[in-house]
Each structure stands twice: as structure tokens, then as C-alpha cells.
Design an enzyme around this catalytic site. Structure first.
Site, mmCIF file in Angstrom:
data_model
loop_
_atom_site.group_PDB
_atom_site.id
_atom_site.type_symbol
_atom_site.label_atom_id
_atom_site.label_comp_id
_atom_site.label_asym_id
_atom_site.label_seq_id
_atom_site.Cartn_x
_atom_site.Cartn_y
_atom_site.Cartn_z
ATOM 1 N N ARG A 1 0.845 -1.200 0.000
ATOM 2 C CA ARG A 1 0.000 0.000 0.000
ATOM 3 C C ARG A 1 0.875 1.243 0.000
ATOM 4 N NH1 ARG A 1 -3.314 -2.250 5.145
ATOM 5 N NH2 ARG A 1 -4.174 -4.133 4.184
ATOM 6 N N HIS A 2 0.232 2.379 -0.245
ATOM 7 C CA HIS A 2 0.965 3.635 -0.237
ATOM 8 C C HIS A 2 1.393 3.980 1.189
ATOM 9 C CE1 HIS A 2 0.160 4.287 -4.422
ATOM 10 N NE2 HIS A 2 -1.141 4.228 -4.240
ATOM 11 N N GLU A 3 2.575 4.565 1.300
ATOM 12 C CA GLU A 3 3.134 4.908 2.602
ATOM 13 C C GLU A 3 2.243 5.921 3.306
ATOM 14 O OE1 GLU A 3 5.118 4.151 5.500
ATOM 15 O OE2 GLU A 3 6.309 3.490 3.804
ATOM 16 N N THR B 1 5.330 0.836 -4.522
ATOM 17 C CA THR B 1 3.988 1.354 -4.752
ATOM 18 C C THR B 1 4.020 2.673 -5.506
ATOM 19 O OG1 THR B 1 3.937 2.588 -2.655
ATOM 20 C CG2 THR B 1 3.255 0.284 -2.599
#
Length: 630
Positions: free
Chosen positions: A261-263, A274
Site C-alpha cells: 500500500r501507499h506509505e 507502490t
């Protein structure tokens, strides 16, 4: 001889179909390991979701205890109250309260006494997914000393086994494909394939009233002449396709794994997996340089090119607005919640600026600079100095707005997530100047409402990762990609010169990133941050892009060790695959009802199958010579 007998594309198509089938079988086997062990026989636990574990706190002390939790991933955050554990009765059994805790990152558990308002004990622990744990709180021999002991009641599952199975399946098929491509080059195998192919074609022609000998010659010629123009860099399409495949996989869920997932805010190296959409910006800049140079050499007028640039930018922006505001089942679209920024919108505006800039400074013919000239080694930069001045001026504007613009109720130059970050002092300052400008220009309802910082930092302010201020840095990244295109143009067919310059640019950008970040995640001058599209994010990602371009260029275009398949095909139809995967995301066969929605194995199977289907679609369109270009 039939052209498709020896066509490598058909072989990759077969392997891709086999990969989907075998992958489903392998992930079904992995699903058997993706189940929690039997829980403690005397423990009643709730149904756990992915990335969750069960924690029971058993209090043997005659005092109420408050349980606080703090994630290692939350930078400069205060511990958050998770719950209260009642005191043990004077002559009774210990009290027990159950909690559900996060397993993505290590946690620090802190127990405070409600009467003394002081810390009694602290435990640092990384919980395993769907495991069951007990935290015993008891007095030691001295009444004032409290001991906390963590006990594992049932082992967590190994949620990474599905990834291992998927990797082994694809690695096996890739190895099998490589072995087959080697074996079929042997004279004995080649003659056998030619014999079989000729026999099949002859029988088809005899049985067909429409068959003529001329069709044999046409088919043979087709196998020699590629379907696309030879001027295209296959390595660039492969790089674009790989970025697109990763982006589709991540957007579809990435198997439910947190590291896909995005940070949440400032990022580490794993977050670049990502960031495939960001690589598009760099590749787009490279393509702009090659495309405009070819058009100018063919004598296309500047006014016509300018019109095409504006029209393409408008189409990208319009398509982006349409696909991020789906309203198919909710009635008429409401302007109150209409989101304006987005990925394609940013790509469209970035393309507009960089393409116009390149059109203004480019020449109809490349200057033939003598290698004896003192500035020959940097002539691919010096010839376009006006463009560099413009980009540096833009970056100066970004720095001034980011670090000097006063933001109400926020410190000047703030780059944090707000919420509970920075010890909760700036809860409504998410993104600093970048968030403030978006909310001032576009208003709260027209930007992204659920940013990734909500998960860890509990931010309540809307923030758009494709906002206005970050677009300046996306222009910088596209311009660095444009520089890669200029290197390819000025040193055409000089492979050593091209690779050397790519590596030098990667080294320079890497040094800049190290200086900006101090080689740390949160302690640098400008941390790597995808949400803000910070300067260090652009330099770091561009560094990786130059190095990756060396690999693709050398292996695909120079040595021809790899044809680029299967990533080459979605790279040739990138707009169609991107828009299609967004529009049909919730439709079968890209999504279906899972037997266990809290299983990483089922999520990974679904996401990998959906991504593979788009690769197959891109391959079929390539075979039919169907390309959607805007």
C-alpha cells in the site's frame, strides 16, 4: 511457413495463461496454510481480520490499569489509549479484558495506574497476524514493583506463504520459458518445428479454396517485419509496461499486504514499489523528447504539434476527472463532492508544460558538435539551457512556497502529517503549505477525503496527493526523463556513452537525495514523501529510474537478451490498460466474491489473476495491432 510457429509472442501468451491456472492451484494450496492455529482452549476470541491479532490483558493488581499503545511507524506520536482493565477484586480472580491489536508494525504497550497516574510497565512487541496473546500484569515480591509478561497462547499464521508460492510459480514458468526458447534454437528442434509447421500449413491450403501460394510468402514476410515501427525503443515500452503492471496490482489491493500500500507519510525504500505511477512521469518525459524530435525531423509544423499537445493534455485531464468520480449507481453527479485532482490530471498538466517547453527549445535538426569541443561531454544539457533555467525557476518557487508561505495556525515550512503526529501539536496542518494551497484553491470537498495518513496518524483533514504544489515537482521529474530522451537522441547507437550518462545522472541524483534526507526516513532536511511529492522523492525516484533504464536498455535493446515480454504489451497500450483497470475494477473476472475475505491468499490470487488478465488483453490487442493513443 506460418509466421506464428516461431513467434515468441505466442509463447509468452501461452505461458501467461498457464501462469494464471497454476497460480490459482498454488494459492489454493497456500490458502491451507493461511489459517490460524487453534486458539487457546479456554479463550473466547472474536473473528480477526487481516493484520490483526487478539490480545488479552490479565490484571492481578488491585488497581485499575489504563492500556496505551504506540506504533513504531508513527513518528513523534503520543501513546493512544486503547482501554481500561479493571482492578482485581480483593478476594477474587484476576480480571481479563480482550483487545484487537495491529500487526503491521511493532507496538509499544504501556500500562498506567489510574490511581497513581504513573507508568507501571512497558512492553515492546511485534504481534503476528491472527495470533492470540496474553499480557499478564502482576506484582512482584515488592508491592510497588509491577511485572508485565507477554505469553503466546496460539501461534500466528505465516501470511507470507502465498507470496512465496506465487513467486515460485512465476519463477518456474519464466525458467521453463527460457529453457524452451533455448532448446527451440537447436537445429534438430528448429527443423522439426519447420517440418510440422509446413505440414500443417500445406494441409490447410489444400483443404481451403481460398488458399494460394502467395499467402505463404506474405506470412513469412510478416514474421520478419515487426508490427510496430523500428524507431520505438522496446526497452522504454517494457519499462512503462512493468510500471503499469505493478500499479494495477497495487491499485487492485496488492493481496491485502500493508507493504504494497501507499506509505502513510514519509517513506522508506519499500514504498517505491507502490510508486509505479510516479515512474510514468519520468517515462513520459523520455517519450516526449523522442516523439517531438521525430516529428520535427519529419517536417511537422510547430503550430500543429502545439495543437496536438494541448488536445492530448485536455483528453488526459478529462478522462482522469471522469474515472475518479464514478457515480454509476448513485444518481446525478453532485458538484459538492466532485474531486478535481488525480493521476491522469497531473500527467496531463505535466505533459503540457514539458512538451511545450521542449517544443520551444528544440531544434529541427540535432547539432553535430565535434567531440574535440571542450563542452562536448555536456552538450546534451548545454544546448537546452533555457529549459533548465525555467525548471530551476519553477523549483525555486516550490521551495519558497513550501518553506516560506505562512499557513494559519501552523508553523512555517511544516512538512508533517498533522493528526497525532508531532505530539498532536498541529492536528489540522496536514501537508503544510501543500495542503493549505489545495484547500484554498479547490476547497475541501473537491480534494481527496481519505489520505493514507489517516491510518497511522489519524488525520482528519482532507489532503490530495495529486495536489497543485506537488505538480511542480512532477514537472521536474518529467524534465529529468526528458533529459534521458535527449541522451538517447544525441548519442544514438553509442551504447557505451548512453549507459555511462544514465549511470552518472543516477549517481548525481542519488547524492542529492542522500544530502536532502541525511540518509534517514524522518530526520532529513526534506524527507522522501510521496504524498507531498517532495524534492527528495523526485530525485530518489529519478535516480532509480535512470538505473532501471540502464538495465532495460542494455538487456532489451543492446544485447537483446530479453524481448521485454510480457511487460512490453501493456507498455504499448498503457492508456487503455490504465483506464480499463479503473473502470472495470469491480466487475468479473477482475473481482469476485471470496470465500474468506480476510485471507491474504484469496486476495493475492484475485489481484494477480486480475493483473494477468490485463496483460493478456494487452497481448491480444498487440497481436491485432489495436492501440489506443490520445
Amino acid at each position: 511457413v506460418r509466421s506464428d510457429v516461431m513467434a515468441p509472442e505466442r509463447e509468452y501468451y501461452r505461458w501467461t495463461v498457464c501462469a494464471v491456472i497454476v497460480l490459482l492451484i498454488a494459492l489454493c494450496a497456500a490458502h491451507m496454510t493461511d489459517r490460524p492455529a487453534s486458539s487457546h482452549p479456554h479463550r473466547k476470541t472474536s473473528v480477526l481480520k487481516m493484520d490483526e491479532a487478539s490480545l488479552s490483558v490479565i490484571n492481578e493488581i488491585e488497581d485499575d490499569m489504563m492500556l496505551y499503545v504506540l506504533s513504531d511507524h508513527c513518528f513523534q506520536c503520543l501513546p493512544q489509549l486503547l482501554g481500561i482493565i479493571p482492578a482485581r477484586p480483593a478476594s477474587g480472580t484476576p480480571t481479563m479484558v480482550g483487545f484487537v491489536v495491529d500487526t503491521q508494525h511493532a507496538l509499544t504497550l504501556q500500562l498506567n495506574s489510574t490511581s497513581a497516574h504513573s507508568e507501571q510497565c512497558k512492553v515492546h512487541f511485534h504481534f503476528g497476524e491472527q495470533g492470540n496473546y496474553s499480557l499478564w500484569v502482576k506484582n512482584l515480591n515488592e508491592p510497588s514493583r509491577v511485572n508485565c509478561s507477554m505469553i503466546i497462547d496460539s501461534e500466528p499464521i505465516n501470511s507470507y506463504l502465498p507470496i512465496l508460492f506465487a513467486f515460485l510459480v512465476f519463477a518456474f514458468l519464466a525458467a521453463l520459458s527460457a529453457i524452451w526458447n533455448t532448446v527451440k534454437r537447436l537445429d534438430v528442434v528448429t527443423n522439426l518445428l519447420l517440418c510440422l509447421g509446413s505440414t500443417v500449413e500445406t494441409e490447410r491450403l489444400i483443404n481451403s479454396e481460398l488458399g494460394t501460394p502467395n499467402r505463404l510468402i506474405d506470412a513469412s514476410t510478416e514474421s520478419i517485419i515487426p508490427a510496430t515501427t523500428g524507431r520505438r525503443l522496446r526497452s522504454l515500452d517494457t519499462f512503462r509496461g512493468l510500471s503499469l503492471v505493478i500499479m494495477v496490482f497495487v491499485n487492485y489491493g496488492g493481496g491485502g499486504y500493508w507493504f504494497f500500500r501507499h506509505e502513510s507519510w514519509n517513506g522508506k525504500l519499500i514504498s517505491f514499489f507502490t510508486s509505479a505511477a510516479s515512474m510514468f512521469v519520468f517515462i513520459m518525459g523520455t517519450s516526449v523528447g523522442l516523439s517531438l524530435s521525430g516529428s520535427l525531423r519529419r517536417g511537422v509544423k510547430h503550430t500543429h504539434l502545439l495543437w496536438r499537445i494541448f488536445w492530448r493534455s485536455f483528453q488526459l485531464f478529462l478522462i482522469g476527472v471522469i474515472i475518479i468520480n464514478p457515480n454509476y449507481c448513485s444518481g446525478p453527479l453532485s458538484w459538492d463532492s466532485f474531486r478535481i485532482p488525480g493521476v491522469l490530471q497531473r500527467l496531463g498538466f505535466t505533459y503540457l508544460v514539458v512538451a511545450v517547453l521542449d517544443l520551444v527549445v528544440s531544434r529541427d535538426r540535432l547539432n553535430n558538435i565535434l567531440s574535440s569541443e571542450t563542452w562536448y561531454s555536456v552538450h546534451d544539457v548545454c544546448l537546452y539551457w533555457p529549459a533548465w533555467v525555467f525548471v530551476i525557476a519553477l523549483e525555486t518557487i516550490w521551495l519558497c512556497l513550501t518553506f516560506l508561505l505562512p499557513v494559519p495556525a501552523c508553523p512555517t515550512g511544516y512538512l508533517g502529517p498533522g493528526g497525532i503526529g508531532d505530539f498532536g501539536q498541529y492536528q489540522n496542518c496536514t501537508g503544510g503549505a501543500a495542503g493549505y494551497i489545495d484547500r484554498w484553491l479547490l476547497r475541501d470537498n473537491h480534494i481527496y477525503q481519505t489520505p493514507s495518513s489517516r491510518v497511522v496518524y489519524q488525520t482528519m483533514m482532507p489532503f490530495d496527493p495529486e495536489g497543485v504544489l506537488g505538480t511542480i515537482n512532477s514537472i521536474l521529474m518529467a524534465f529529468l526523463g526528458l533529459q534521458a530522451g535527449k541522451i538517447l537522441l544525441h548519442y544514438r547507437d553509442q551504447h557505451r556513452q548512453i549507459i555511462t550518462r544514465f549511470l552518472i545522472w543516477g549517481f548525481i541524483l542519488g547524492i542529492i537525495s542522500a544530502a536532502l534526507t541525511k540518509c534517514s526516513r524522518n530526520d532529513g532536511f526534506i524527507p522522501v514523501n510521496k504524498n507531498l511529492w517532495s524534492l527528495s522523492y523526485v530525485t530518489t525516484l529519478s535516480c532509480f529510474a535512470f538505473v532501471a533504464l540502464v538495465f532495460f536498455y542494455y538487456s532489451v535493446d543492446v544485447k537483446k537478451w530479453w524481448s521485454g515480454a510480457p511487460f512490453f504489451y501493456p507498455g504499448m497500450n498503457s492508456i487503455l490498460v490504465y483506464v480499463g483497470h479503473e473502470v472495470f475494477e469491480e466487475y468479473f473476472p477482475f473481482r469476485w466474491k471470496m470465500a474468506n475475505s480476510q485471507s491474504h491468499a484469496e486476495h493475492l490470487a484475485q489481484n494477480l489473476v486480475a493483473t494477468s488478465i490485463w496483460v493478456i488483453i494487452a497481448y491480444l490487442l498487440y497481436r491485432k495491432k489495436i492501440f489506443w493513443k490520445i
